[in-house]
Design a protein around this motif. Sequence first.
Motif, PDB file in Angstrom:
ATOM      1  N   ALA A 312      -6.618   2.925  -0.490  1.00  0.00           N
ATOM      2  CA  ALA A 312      -5.300   2.421  -0.890  1.00  0.00           C
ATOM      3  C   ALA A 312      -4.285   2.607   0.225  1.00  0.00           C
ATOM      4  CB  ALA A 312      -4.833   3.138  -2.156  1.00  0.00           C
ATOM      5  N   GLU A 313      -4.321   3.769   0.863  1.00  0.00           N
ATOM      6  CA  GLU A 313      -3.376   4.031   1.957  1.00  0.00           C
ATOM      7  C   GLU A 313      -3.645   3.113   3.143  1.00  0.00           C
ATOM      8  OE1 GLU A 313      -1.563   7.820   4.466  1.00  0.00           O
ATOM      9  OE2 GLU A 313      -3.358   8.081   3.229  1.00  0.00           O
ATOM     10  N   ALA A 314      -4.925   2.941   3.485  1.00  0.00           N
ATOM     11  CA  ALA A 314      -5.274   2.084   4.616  1.00  0.00           C
ATOM     12  C   ALA A 314      -4.849   0.639   4.361  1.00  0.00           C
ATOM     13  CB  ALA A 314      -6.780   2.158   4.877  1.00  0.00           C
ATOM     14  N   ALA A 315      -5.068   0.157   3.139  1.00  0.00           N
ATOM     15  CA  ALA A 315      -4.694  -1.229   2.812  1.00  0.00           C
ATOM     16  C   ALA A 315      -3.189  -1.417   2.857  1.00  0.00           C
ATOM     17  CB  ALA A 315      -5.244  -1.594   1.435  1.00  0.00           C
ATOM     18  N   LEU A 316      -2.443  -0.426   2.372  1.00  0.00           N
ATOM     19  CA  LEU A 316      -0.988  -0.551   2.342  1.00  0.00           C
ATOM     20  C   LEU A 316      -0.400  -0.598   3.751  1.00  0.00           C
ATOM     21  CD1 LEU A 316       1.335  -0.754   0.305  1.00  0.00           C
ATOM     22  CD2 LEU A 316       1.586   1.728   0.456  1.00  0.00           C
ATOM     23  N   LEU A 317      -1.073   0.029   4.695  1.00  0.00           N
ATOM     24  CA  LEU A 317      -0.591   0.055   6.071  1.00  0.00           C
ATOM     25  C   LEU A 317      -1.059  -1.160   6.881  1.00  0.00           C
ATOM     26  CD1 LEU A 317      -1.160   3.840   6.882  1.00  0.00           C
ATOM     27  CD2 LEU A 317       1.008   2.695   6.341  1.00  0.00           C
ATOM     28  N   THR A 318      -1.847  -2.030   6.255  1.00  0.00           N
ATOM     29  CA  THR A 318      -2.364  -3.215   6.946  1.00  0.00           C
ATOM     30  C   THR A 318      -1.337  -4.344   6.893  1.00  0.00           C
ATOM     31  OG1 THR A 318      -4.639  -2.636   6.341  1.00  0.00           O
ATOM     32  CG2 THR A 318      -4.224  -4.920   7.003  1.00  0.00           C
ATOM     33  N   ASP A 319      -1.008  -4.886   8.040  1.00  0.00           N
ATOM     34  CA  ASP A 319      -0.059  -6.004   8.097  1.00  0.00           C
ATOM     35  C   ASP A 319      -0.738  -7.296   7.655  1.00  0.00           C
ATOM     36  OD1 ASP A 319       2.051  -4.469   9.044  1.00  0.00           O
ATOM     37  OD2 ASP A 319       1.400  -4.683  11.130  1.00  0.00           O
ATOM     38  N   SER A 320       0.058  -8.174   7.038  1.00  0.00           N
ATOM     39  CA  SER A 320      -0.444  -9.483   6.622  1.00  0.00           C
ATOM     40  C   SER A 320       0.635 -10.518   6.891  1.00  0.00           C
ATOM     41  CB  SER A 320      -0.804  -9.487   5.138  1.00  0.00           C
ATOM     42  OG  SER A 320      -1.150 -10.799   4.708  1.00  0.00           O
ATOM     43  N   PRO A 321       0.251 -11.688   7.416  1.00  0.00           N
ATOM     44  CA  PRO A 321       1.256 -12.736   7.658  1.00  0.00           C
ATOM     45  C   PRO A 321       1.760 -13.372   6.373  1.00  0.00           C
ATOM     46  CG  PRO A 321      -0.949 -13.554   8.134  1.00  0.00           C
ATOM     47  CD  PRO A 321      -1.089 -12.083   7.870  1.00  0.00           C
ATOM     48  N   ASP A 322       1.012 -13.194   5.279  1.00  0.00           N
ATOM     49  CA  ASP A 322       1.384 -13.801   4.001  1.00  0.00           C
ATOM     50  C   ASP A 322       2.117 -12.791   3.118  1.00  0.00           C
ATOM     51  OD1 ASP A 322       0.007 -16.196   4.653  1.00  0.00           O
ATOM     52  OD2 ASP A 322      -1.893 -15.214   4.104  1.00  0.00           O
ATOM     53  N   PRO A 323       3.080 -13.254   2.329  1.00  0.00           N
ATOM     54  CA  PRO A 323       3.759 -12.343   1.395  1.00  0.00           C
ATOM     55  C   PRO A 323       2.804 -11.859   0.315  1.00  0.00           C
ATOM     56  CG  PRO A 323       4.393 -14.614   0.959  1.00  0.00           C
ATOM     57  CD  PRO A 323       3.598 -14.636   2.225  1.00  0.00           C
ATOM     58  N   ALA A 324       3.056 -10.683  -0.181  1.00  0.00           N
ATOM     59  CA  ALA A 324       2.217 -10.147  -1.251  1.00  0.00           C
ATOM     60  C   ALA A 324       2.401 -10.967  -2.524  1.00  0.00           C
ATOM     61  CB  ALA A 324       2.580  -8.694  -1.510  1.00  0.00           C
ATOM     62  N   PRO A 325       1.378 -11.059  -3.372  1.00  0.00           N
ATOM     63  CA  PRO A 325       1.549 -11.727  -4.668  1.00  0.00           C
ATOM     64  C   PRO A 325       2.677 -11.082  -5.464  1.00  0.00           C
ATOM     65  CG  PRO A 325      -0.778 -11.273  -4.248  1.00  0.00           C
ATOM     66  CD  PRO A 325       0.002 -10.559  -3.176  1.00  0.00           C
ATOM     67  N   ALA A 326       3.337 -11.879  -6.285  1.00  0.00           N
ATOM     68  CA  ALA A 326       4.518 -11.391  -7.012  1.00  0.00           C
ATOM     69  C   ALA A 326       4.207 -10.175  -7.868  1.00  0.00           C
ATOM     70  CB  ALA A 326       5.092 -12.517  -7.867  1.00  0.00           C
ATOM     71  N   TRP A 327       2.988 -10.106  -8.442  1.00  0.00           N
ATOM     72  CA  TRP A 327       2.675  -9.028  -9.376  1.00  0.00           C
ATOM     73  C   TRP A 327       2.556  -7.664  -8.708  1.00  0.00           C
ATOM     74  CZ3 TRP A 327      -1.986  -6.585  -8.441  1.00  0.00           C
ATOM     75  CH2 TRP A 327      -2.954  -7.292  -7.733  1.00  0.00           C
ATOM     76  N   CYS A 328       2.451  -7.639  -7.360  1.00  0.00           N
ATOM     77  CA  CYS A 328       2.333  -6.346  -6.689  1.00  0.00           C
ATOM     78  C   CYS A 328       3.328  -6.203  -5.549  1.00  0.00           C
ATOM     79  CB  CYS A 328       0.914  -6.140  -6.165  1.00  0.00           C
ATOM     80  SG  CYS A 328       0.410  -7.348  -4.912  1.00  0.00           S
ATOM     81  N   ARG A 329       4.319  -7.091  -5.481  1.00  0.00           N
ATOM     82  CA  ARG A 329       5.262  -7.077  -4.364  1.00  0.00           C
ATOM     83  C   ARG A 329       6.076  -5.792  -4.299  1.00  0.00           C
ATOM     84  NH1 ARG A 329       7.469 -12.824  -4.255  1.00  0.00           N
ATOM     85  NH2 ARG A 329       5.261 -13.199  -3.853  1.00  0.00           N
ATOM     86  N   TRP A 330       6.190  -5.119  -5.423  1.00  0.00           N
ATOM     87  CA  TRP A 330       6.978  -3.891  -5.488  1.00  0.00           C
ATOM     88  C   TRP A 330       6.226  -2.676  -4.942  1.00  0.00           C
ATOM     89  CZ3 TRP A 330       3.907  -0.718  -8.234  1.00  0.00           C
ATOM     90  CH2 TRP A 330       3.009  -1.328  -9.134  1.00  0.00           C
ATOM     91  N   MET A 331       4.918  -2.804  -4.741  1.00  0.00           N
ATOM     92  CA  MET A 331       4.085  -1.682  -4.306  1.00  0.00           C
ATOM     93  C   MET A 331       4.601  -1.107  -2.989  1.00  0.00           C
ATOM     94  SD  MET A 331       1.430   0.258  -4.700  1.00  0.00           S
ATOM     95  CE  MET A 331       0.201   1.178  -3.769  1.00  0.00           C
ATOM     96  N   SER A 332       4.725   0.220  -2.930  1.00  0.00           N
ATOM     97  CA  SER A 332       5.314   0.863  -1.754  1.00  0.00           C
ATOM     98  C   SER A 332       4.655   2.211  -1.503  1.00  0.00           C
ATOM     99  CB  SER A 332       6.819   1.065  -1.970  1.00  0.00           C
ATOM    100  OG  SER A 332       7.038   2.046  -2.982  1.00  0.00           O
TER     101      SER A 332
END
Length: 441
Positions: A312-332
């Motif tokens: 979970a930590e590794a994925a959260l630190l991964t950059d993506s050119p696309d915006p996150a889906p609306a259902w998880c955009r708040w994840m921090s």
Amino acid sequence: MDDQIRHPLAYARALRGWSQTDLAARIHHAARNRPEGLRSGTDKAAVSKWENWKKTPSFESQLLIAEAFDVPISDLEAYEWPHWLPGQEQPVPLGSAFTVHALRDAQRAAMDHRRRTFMTFSALALAGLSAQWATLEPDRLTTALNGKHVDGELVDWLEDTSAKLTSLPTEQRQHTAKLMDAQLDTVTDLLEQGRYTEPIGRRLHLLAASLASTCGWHRFDQGQHFAAGKLWNAALTNAHAARDRDLGAGVLSDFAYQSIWLTQPDAAVEPLSQALIHTRHPTARSLLYLRRARAHAALGAAADCHRDLTAAEAALLTDSPDPAPAWCRWMSTADLAVDSGQCMLDLGRTDEAHARIDEGMSLLPRSRDKTRGIFLTYEARSLLQAHEVEQALVVTNQSLDLASRIGAERCISLVRELVPSFKPYRQVDGVADLLERLKAS
């Protein structure tokens, strides 16, 4: 499953293990038991025509079908054929034949407050539903042949209005539940009665899925878990029809979160695992890993929990050119820290849990009041386990104050779970007042 069961009547019949002949016999039995001694001409061929959408049973036949399934007459009056048919608290299957049925089933459940707190889908049912979602190819949308034409301008307005309702501050969103329900009812009517192109139909299904998911969270926050599950089933069915894998994964994670909340973590693992296979955005994957870590921690599987927290930590630190889906955009990182702390609590590592929760609370933005209230209860739990009662009392009262202000029943429910841990400290100044306050809330 969509190939074998094409109609809600076939689905309701299959749940009971009845053949078409069995159902016809039960309809005959219902007719004979009427005071006026009715006779029914229903046979296997008639049932087959109903289940293949070739014919609609007459109202008299529907009354007998309802009696065969023990469905109250009020359901027939409230919903059109075939949307009043029962589901026996099983998820409505995926497929184009069930998108509206799932929505109507959810609306009926939302009005049934008698079962709102204890009826949820079983672990086996959720595993089956997530497997369908992962393997069943969605049908292409077909143009409706009846009803009024639905144009893009109307859908634009519905999408814009729904987005504004869901973007309101937390304190105001407690007052929007009825508005969201009305929006969902309107979209359901358009799907059922409207005439639209395939692109417009896809947008309607996406809107229905988004609205049903949000309405499900409203019910979840009020402790109406039966209705929440039905709404999420409708959301998954419509997301699948619209061929939106990301949104479907989000709904599966909602089911999983509910299972963890209701102390059924074993029911959460399979839906989250299926969602992870088909989800690519790193923020979405981070949230799915984090929720699976919570399930593993509740099950006492420490190694699996730590593996998922690392992912979970590794994925959260991964950059993506696309915006996150609306259902998880708040994840921090705040969510990652606090939920990691909750995992540590479940695994008995209190000091580490306390540190992680404190870290998350310091990172959480002020705009997320409901999340803050829930996190405060986690912090209070960790403080109590560390026997820091006075500080736990301060944090608990803060959570209650916030929950009362924004109408967050879920926060209050979490605080009530702390009562047994506070009772041994009744002599500490303020604890007795807190217990009385909880009785009155």
